[in-house]
Motif scaffolding. Structure first.
Motif, PDB file in Angstrom:
ATOM      1  N   CYS A   1      36.005  35.520  39.934  1.00  0.00           N
ATOM      2  CA  CYS A   1      37.450  35.783  39.951  1.00  0.00           C
ATOM      3  C   CYS A   1      37.912  36.055  41.376  1.00  0.00           C
ATOM      4  O   CYS A   1      38.930  35.526  41.828  1.00  0.00           O
ATOM      5  CB  CYS A   1      37.802  36.967  39.063  1.00  0.00           C
ATOM      6  SG  CYS A   1      37.258  36.851  37.357  1.00  0.00           S
TER       7      CYS A   1
ATOM      8  N   PHE B   1      36.944  40.547  35.918  1.00  0.00           N
ATOM      9  CA  PHE B   1      37.073  40.658  37.372  1.00  0.00           C
ATOM     10  C   PHE B   1      36.270  41.843  37.894  1.00  0.00           C
ATOM     11  O   PHE B   1      36.342  42.951  37.367  1.00  0.00           O
ATOM     12  CB  PHE B   1      38.549  40.837  37.737  1.00  0.00           C
ATOM     13  CG  PHE B   1      38.805  41.210  39.172  1.00  0.00           C
ATOM     14  CD1 PHE B   1      38.566  40.309  40.189  1.00  0.00           C
ATOM     15  CD2 PHE B   1      39.298  42.467  39.494  1.00  0.00           C
ATOM     16  CE1 PHE B   1      38.813  40.645  41.518  1.00  0.00           C
ATOM     17  CE2 PHE B   1      39.561  42.819  40.813  1.00  0.00           C
ATOM     18  CZ  PHE B   1      39.315  41.906  41.828  1.00  0.00           C
TER      19      PHE B   1
ATOM     20  N   ASN C   1      39.783  44.535  35.821  1.00  0.00           N
ATOM     21  CA  ASN C   1      41.000  43.759  35.655  1.00  0.00           C
ATOM     22  C   ASN C   1      42.261  44.618  35.655  1.00  0.00           C
ATOM     23  O   ASN C   1      43.342  44.135  36.007  1.00  0.00           O
ATOM     24  CB  ASN C   1      40.941  42.924  34.367  1.00  0.00           C
ATOM     25  CG  ASN C   1      40.498  41.496  34.626  1.00  0.00           C
ATOM     26  OD1 ASN C   1      40.838  40.913  35.650  1.00  0.00           O
ATOM     27  ND2 ASN C   1      39.757  40.920  33.690  1.00  0.00           N
TER      28      ASN C   1
ATOM     29  N   ALA D   1      41.002  34.976  34.680  1.00  0.00           N
ATOM     30  CA  ALA D   1      40.054  35.896  35.312  1.00  0.00           C
ATOM     31  C   ALA D   1      39.343  36.695  34.229  1.00  0.00           C
ATOM     32  O   ALA D   1      39.942  37.566  33.590  1.00  0.00           O
ATOM     33  CB  ALA D   1      40.773  36.832  36.282  1.00  0.00           C
TER      34      ALA D   1
END
Length: 244
Positions: free
Chosen positions: A100, A121, A179, A118
């Motif tokens: 990512c 991440f 994330n 993603a």
């Protein structure tokens, strides 16, 4: 039946009539041969008639350099595919874990694709990502960090990353996922359309089936991990930017 072609470090798998292109960068140390470690994920995308380009690499400390290398090789591979089939309708960048970050650092700021997915991440410091490094740095009195560092990466996302369509996927049992931090940085940009979703699974959900199929040659079609990968693929192919 798909066509397999290797272009530099990119494994290219093409169905006869692709409806779109997925550019995949996987996680740290599991992406030397992504066509093996992400086998199930890739095969599901191929069945949906997406061409898949997956970049193989061994991670180092210079993430910006590797992001530039991946972007250049993806661009080269895409040009070859377009000579074969013509203009590609949709292009999606797909990253898992460190992958990512490498997509986010692409020199074009995400402009030359329709969106980024993603998955999990990961943007930890070097001494947390590599436990032995912490011990060595204390013993030998030196400091080593990824370039760009975690904080620099999020600053670059806010200031230079231009893609507004970002689908962030996190798993409920993933203590490595960051994330939430990425979403916060993305939302600080104007006109951002990024969204996040939670799925069952853990950090290795996208890769473990492929590994087991290779090492154990087991039939895992009824496993929960198998179903979770199908769910990931469904989220990608039904993402509104692919059908708009």
């Amino acid at each position: 039946m798909s066509t397999f072609k290797r272009i530099s470090d990119v494994s290219c798998q093409w169905p006869s009539r692709p409806v779109g292109l997925i550019e995949l960068i996987g996680g740290s140390y599991i992406s030397i041969k992504p066509e093996v470690t992400y086998k199930r994920l890739i095969s599901c995308l191929l069945k949906k008639n997406f061409a898949v380009h997956s970049w193989g690499y061994i991670p180092n400390f210079d993430h910006q350099l590797q992001a530039n290398q991946a972007w250049k090789q993806f661009r080269q591979s895409r040009k070859i595919l377009e000579k074969r089939i013509g203009l590609i309708p949709k292009s999606i960048r797909l990253g898992h874990s460190l992958g990512c970050k490498l997509h986010l650092l692409a020199p074009d700021g995400g402009r030359n694709c329709d969106g980024l997915v993603a998955i999990s991440f990961n943007n930890f410091r070097a001494d947390k990502s590599i436990p032995l490094l912490r011990k060595m740095s204390k013993k030998l009195n030196f400091q080593t960090e990824f370039s760009p560092s975690p904080s620099e990466t999020l600053n670059l996302v806010r200031e230079h990353y231009e893609q507004i369509n970002n689908l962030l996927i996190k798993f409920k049992n993933d203590n490595l996922d960051q994330n939430d931090f990425l979403l916060k940085s993305l939302k600080e940009r104007s006109a951002d359309k990024s969204k996040i979703m939670n799925l069952d699974g853990n950090h290795l959900t996208p890769v473990s089936v492929g590994l087991r199929e290779k090492l154990l040659k087991a039939n895992l079609q009824n496993s929960l991990k198998y179903e979770n990968i199908n769910l990931i693929v469904d989220q990608i192919i039904h993402w509104e930017i692919l059908t708009s």
